[in-house]
Structure formats: C-alpha cells, structure tokens
Scaffold this active site. Structure first.
Site, PDB file in Angstrom:
ATOM      1  N   ARG A   2      -8.534  10.915  -5.574  1.00 32.58           N
ATOM      2  CA  ARG A   2      -9.730  10.195  -4.815  1.00 32.58           C
ATOM      3  C   ARG A   2     -11.059  11.442  -4.774  1.00 32.58           C
ATOM      4  O   ARG A   2     -12.220  10.196  -4.783  1.00 32.58           O
ATOM      5  CB  ARG A   2      -9.329   9.572  -3.752  1.00 32.58           C
ATOM      6  CG  ARG A   2      -8.993   8.662  -3.847  1.00 32.58           C
ATOM      7  CD  ARG A   2      -9.805   7.263  -4.118  1.00 32.58           C
ATOM      8  NE  ARG A   2     -10.832   6.869  -3.637  1.00 32.58           N
ATOM      9  CZ  ARG A   2     -12.172   6.477  -2.822  1.00 32.58           C
ATOM     10  NH1 ARG A   2     -12.331   7.688  -3.418  1.00 32.58           N
ATOM     11  NH2 ARG A   2     -12.201   6.341  -1.784  1.00 32.58           N
ATOM     12  N   ARG A  35       0.864  -1.056   0.110  1.00 34.20           N
ATOM     13  CA  ARG A  35       0.055   0.036  -0.204  1.00 34.20           C
ATOM     14  C   ARG A  35       1.259   1.342   0.041  1.00 34.20           C
ATOM     15  O   ARG A  35       0.245   2.170   1.051  1.00 34.20           O
ATOM     16  CB  ARG A  35      -1.214   0.087   0.956  1.00 34.20           C
ATOM     17  CG  ARG A  35      -2.176  -1.462   1.410  1.00 34.20           C
ATOM     18  CD  ARG A  35      -3.158  -0.243   0.694  1.00 34.20           C
ATOM     19  NE  ARG A  35      -3.912  -1.386   0.077  1.00 34.20           N
ATOM     20  CZ  ARG A  35      -5.158  -2.401   1.031  1.00 34.20           C
ATOM     21  NH1 ARG A  35      -5.365  -1.030   2.245  1.00 34.20           N
ATOM     22  NH2 ARG A  35      -5.549  -2.689   0.377  1.00 34.20           N
TER      23      ARG A  35
HETATM   24  O1  CP3 Z   1      -0.023  -1.942  -2.082  1.00 30.98           O
HETATM   25  C1  CP3 Z   1      -0.233  -0.719  -3.501  1.00 30.98           C
HETATM   26  O2  CP3 Z   1      -0.031   0.426  -3.413  1.00 30.98           O
HETATM   27  C2  CP3 Z   1      -0.844  -1.346  -4.267  1.00 30.98           C
HETATM   28  C3  CP3 Z   1      -2.440  -1.128  -4.610  1.00 30.98           C
HETATM   29  C4  CP3 Z   1      -3.002  -1.814  -3.938  1.00 30.98           C
HETATM   30  C5  CP3 Z   1      -4.621  -1.976  -3.492  1.00 30.98           C
HETATM   31  N1  CP3 Z   1      -5.229  -2.703  -2.822  1.00 30.98           N
HETATM   32  C6  CP3 Z   1      -5.513  -0.673  -3.212  1.00 30.98           C
HETATM   33  C7  CP3 Z   1      -6.274  -0.064  -2.451  1.00 30.98           C
HETATM   34  C8  CP3 Z   1      -3.417  -3.675  -3.125  1.00 30.98           C
HETATM   35  C9  CP3 Z   1      -1.579  -4.490  -3.661  1.00 30.98           C
HETATM   36  C10 CP3 Z   1      -4.562  -3.908  -2.703  1.00 30.98           C
HETATM   37  C11 CP3 Z   1      -4.454  -5.764  -2.745  1.00 30.98           C
HETATM   38  C12 CP3 Z   1      -5.651  -5.912  -1.767  1.00 30.98           C
HETATM   39  N2  CP3 Z   1      -7.142  -5.407  -1.715  1.00 30.98           N
HETATM   40  C13 CP3 Z   1      -5.249  -6.999   0.000  1.00 30.98           C
HETATM   41  C14 CP3 Z   1      -4.239  -7.334  -0.384  1.00 30.98           C
HETATM   42  C15 CP3 Z   1      -3.870  -6.883   0.452  1.00 30.98           C
HETATM   43  C16 CP3 Z   1      -4.184  -6.740   2.060  1.00 30.98           C
HETATM   44  O3  CP3 Z   1      -3.797  -5.275   2.495  1.00 30.98           O
HETATM   45  O4  CP3 Z   1      -3.994  -7.426   3.162  1.00 30.98           O
HETATM   46  C17 CP3 Z   1      -7.024  -6.995  -0.407  1.00 30.98           C
HETATM   47  C18 CP3 Z   1      -7.676  -7.930   0.950  1.00 30.98           C
HETATM   48  C19 CP3 Z   1      -7.689  -6.374  -0.692  1.00 30.98           C
HETATM   49  C20 CP3 Z   1      -9.696  -6.054  -0.391  1.00 30.98           C
HETATM   50  C21 CP3 Z   1      -9.730  -4.833  -0.153  1.00 30.98           C
HETATM   51  N3  CP3 Z   1      -9.481  -2.945  -0.895  1.00 30.98           N
HETATM   52  C22 CP3 Z   1      -9.787  -3.536   1.278  1.00 30.98           C
HETATM   53  C23 CP3 Z   1     -10.020  -4.651   2.867  1.00 30.98           C
HETATM   54  C24 CP3 Z   1      -9.720  -2.400   1.118  1.00 30.98           C
HETATM   55  C25 CP3 Z   1      -9.969  -0.821   1.653  1.00 30.98           C
HETATM   56  C26 CP3 Z   1      -9.473  -1.218   3.285  1.00 30.98           C
HETATM   57  C27 CP3 Z   1      -9.019  -0.426   3.810  1.00 30.98           C
HETATM   58  O5  CP3 Z   1      -7.891   0.039   3.645  1.00 30.98           O
HETATM   59  O6  CP3 Z   1      -9.862   0.689   2.995  1.00 30.98           O
HETATM   60  C28 CP3 Z   1      -9.346  -2.261  -0.101  1.00 30.98           C
HETATM   61  C29 CP3 Z   1      -9.772  -0.865  -0.630  1.00 30.98           C
HETATM   62  C30 CP3 Z   1      -7.709  -0.392  -1.452  1.00 30.98           C
HETATM   63  N4  CP3 Z   1      -7.713  -0.709  -1.822  1.00 30.98           N
HETATM   64  C31 CP3 Z   1      -7.258   1.252  -1.243  1.00 30.98           C
HETATM   65  C32 CP3 Z   1      -6.362   1.289  -1.412  1.00 30.98           C
HETATM   66  C33 CP3 Z   1      -5.260   1.780  -2.016  1.00 30.98           C
HETATM   67  C34 CP3 Z   1      -8.178   1.762   0.056  1.00 30.98           C
HETATM   68  C35 CP3 Z   1      -7.909   3.270  -0.701  1.00 30.98           C
HETATM   69  C36 CP3 Z   1      -9.359   4.029  -0.246  1.00 30.98           C
HETATM   70  O7  CP3 Z   1     -10.265   3.886  -0.978  1.00 30.98           O
HETATM   71  O8  CP3 Z   1      -9.004   5.167  -1.710  1.00 30.98           O
END
Ligand code: CP3
Length: 346
Positions: free
Chosen positions: A36, A23
């Site tokens: 965003r 992330r």
């Molecule tokens: O690492 C990076 O910079 C690349 C981007 C990336 C995102 N999601 C962008 C994102 C990666 C590699 C992921 C993978 C991902 N997505 C995982 C595996 C990694 C982990 O965290 O265990 C999982 C479980 C997801 C599913 C997911 N997407 C969740 C549970 C959430 C919400 C959690 C939160 O932090 O709010 C997301 C949203 C998400 N994916 C965001 C980002 C940058 C949040 C940003 C936003 O809402 O603008």
C-alpha cells in the site's frame, strides 16, 4: 483439495470446522501495508497481479480454509458513473452522491463483464495460483448497502440522506435498487463463470432498517439477486451487520448460509434459521484481547455450534487494522484443533 468450507456451506459433515476471516487481507498484515506504500487501494483492486498477490497473503500464512477475492464492494461505482476514492482514515468518498431523483440519470447501464473484466481475470488467475489448496469466494454488495453508499457519499451513522430519499421518493428508490440488483446479479454470475466457488453478498448496512422497512425497501431487491444467482450452482452466503432483529427476513431474501455478527449467541441465532447454515460469529475485537479470553470466547462459539454440520467459523465483521497477525494465526489453528475429528487412514 481442502473442501471443508464448501462442504460446511452445503451442511455436509467435515473433518474440522472451516475458518476464514472477513478482511483477512488488509492493513493488519505487514505485507499488505508494504504494498500500500506503493499503490492505492483502487490501484490494487484494478490490477489483477496485485490483487492476486494480496488475496494470497493470508492464505500463505494463516490456516484459512477459503480465500476471498481481494476487491471492494464499491469497485463497480466508477464504471456506473459514481466517481469515488478512498480517503485515508475515513473510508470511501463519492464525489457527487445521489441526492435527487434527477441524479439517477447519471447512472450508466454497463456490462459487468466489460467494465470489470479485469476482476474476472483476477479470479481466473487466482484459481490457477490456488490450485485447489482452498476454494475461492467471490462477493458483491446488496442493493440497500450500495444505494446507501451512493446516497450518503461515504460512511454514515444516521443514514439520514438514504432514509429521506427512500421515504420521500420510494419509486425512485426502487428504480435505483433495481439498477444495482441487475448489475450485481450479472456480476456475481460472471464471477462464478470466471471461477468463484462460493459467493458472499454483503448487506453491511441492513441493520439500519427496522423490519417493516427492510421488507419494503431492501428485501425484494436482494431477493432478485439471489433468485438469479442461485442457478450458478455455488453456495451463497448472505451477511448483514447489526441485523439480529431481521435475521429471518435476511434469510428469506436468500442465501444458503447466513452470516451472523456477534450480537446474538450463535445457537440462538441458528435456532431461528433451521433451514440454513451459519457463518460467524466472534467479535473481531476479541483479537485484541489476551489469548485466554480470545480462546474462551472461541470455545463458546464452538460449543454453541455443537459440531453440527453447516457451521463456518468467522468473525462477526472484518479484522480491524490494529489486530496482531499472530492472534489471527493462533485463532485459525485453535478452531481446527478444537474441532478436528480423527479420520480413518484409508
Ligand atoms: O475480506 C477481504 O479480505 C476481501 C477484501 C474486501 C475489502 N472490502 C477490501 C478493503 C472486502 C470483502 C470488502 C468489502 C467491503 N467494502 C464492504 C463490506 C464488508 C464490510 O466491511 O461491511 C464495505 C462496506 C466496503 C466499503 C469500504 N471499503 C469501506 C467502508 C472501507 C473503509 C473502511 C476501513 O476499514 O478503512 C473500505 C476500504 C477497504 N476495503 C480496505 C480493505 C482492505 C481498507 C484498506 C486500505 O485502505 O488499504
């Protein structure tokens, strides 16, 4: 070209320990928050120009040694027939989760190259933009974590729907996981063909399973992905959270480098994985600590890695939104400074 990340993945000696952060692009960066305001997360992920821009944001301002494709684990769901959205403050929410065997009929057999062609286009554009500055990591989800999201419908702490389904309908569970594995194997190979130079498989929820259950319900499907992707010829990273008890099993499923969370000291975890490289493993919340504590904990990780080939520095999970950017910048610089080996001039 900065290839210390790829060299470390291959367990070759490096001039300094490579660093990237899970992330590393996201809400803690003001440039990301600004974008965003105008676009939803899905709009960014589905638009090559926007996802290129977000992928590059951390590369421009932090001394990272790798870029990771900006996308999301769940992006394939829509095309698969699982409509979902990201709800502010809650995370992903799937409209009609899979709860019954009959729900499997809603899943569509789709070609990753067709339905996610725009992501592959993003990868191609990124390679051009990066121009060898740092390598590009592609990624995908392991079947257990994908199935768990599909069944729970969103984040969960108990995984009760998932486990109830898995225990009571094992045959349907395995069909569901095979479906995800088939898609992921093709999608990951396509990412490499489009230009990804390493891949990370996230099994973020694997830590919810005891060893016997991991081996019965998750391992065979993750292994089937790794078996099919290995031939693509790029380093493969395999990462789970809270998975200390099953590290050897995770490694058995596949991966050249095993991603570690912060719960076990790095040297103890690495001793259990003598044939692998390791990635990790600073607690991401240390980025909210005073500098002194952050650096002391970083020194501890580096001391435990002991300069051995095969260490990629990272956090034990993703950067949290409250993180000050300066701390991330300082941390990357610090890791390089502490591990740099003077190079001969010619
Ligand atoms: O690492 C990076 O910079 C690349 C981007 C990336 C995102 N999601 C962008 C994102 C990666 C590699 C992921 C993978 C991902 N997505 C995982 C595996 C990694 C982990 O965290 O265990 C999982 C479980 C997801 C599913 C997911 N997407 C969740 C549970 C959430 C919400 C959690 C939160 O932090 O709010 C997301 C949203 C998400 N994916 C965001 C980002 C940058 C949040 C940003 C936003 O809402 O603008």
């Amino acid at each position: 070209m900065n290839d210390r990340f790829l060299r470390a993945c291959r367990r070759e000696p490096v001039d300094a320990t490579p660093v990237w952060f899970m992330r590393q692009a996201g809400r803690y960066m003001s440039e990301y928050r600004a974008l965003r305001k105008r676009y939803s997360l899905l709009e960014i992920c589905n638009n090559p120009e926007l996802s290129v821009a977000v992928t590059l944001q951390p590369v421009e301002v932090i001394e990272v040694d790798a870029a990771i494709l900006f996308s999301d684990l769940l992006l394939p769901f829509t095309a698969m027939g699982l409509k979902f959205d990201f709800i502010k403050g809650e995370g992903p929410s799937i409209e009609h989760p899979i709860r019954h065997v009959d729900d499997l009929r809603r899943l569509r057999r789709v070609e990753p190259r067709e339905v996610l062609g725009h992501v592959l286009e993003t990868i191609g554009l990124l390679r051009k933009e990066l121009a060898g500055r740092v390598p590009l990591i592609g990624f995908g989800g392991a079947p257990f974590t994908l199935a768990a999201y599909a069944i729970e419908g969103g984040p969960s702490t108990s995984y009760q729907h998932t486990k109830a389904f898995m225990y009571s309908r094992p045959e349907a569970w395995h069909r569901l996981c095979e479906y995800f594995a088939d898609f992921m194997a093709e999608y990951l190979v396509a990412q490499v063909q489009a230009g990804a130079q390493a891949l990370q498989v996230f099994d973020s929820w694997a830590g919810a399973l005891g060893r016997n259950d991991y081996r019965e319900f998750a391992l065979p499907h993750t292994r089937s992905i790794f078996d099919r992707v290995r031939g693509a010829g790029v380093p493969l990273i395999h990462f789970g959270v809270g998975a200390t008890a099953i590290l050897e099993d995770i490694a058995e499923a596949g991966g050249d480098v095993i991603g570690l969370d912060w719960r076990q000291p790095l040297d103890e975890a690495w001793a259990r994985l003598p044939e692998h490289g390791v990635q990790g493993n600073l607690d991401p919340l240390l980025l909210l600590a005073p500098r002194e504590r952050l650096f002391a904990a970083t020194d501890d990780v580096l001391r435990r890695a002991g300069g051995r080939p095969g260490h990629v520095f990272n956090l034990g999970h993703g950067v949290v939104p409250a993180t000050p950017l300066e701390n991330v910048q300082e941390l990357a610089r610090y890791v390089h400074k502490q591990t740099r080996i003077p190079q001969p001039i010619s």
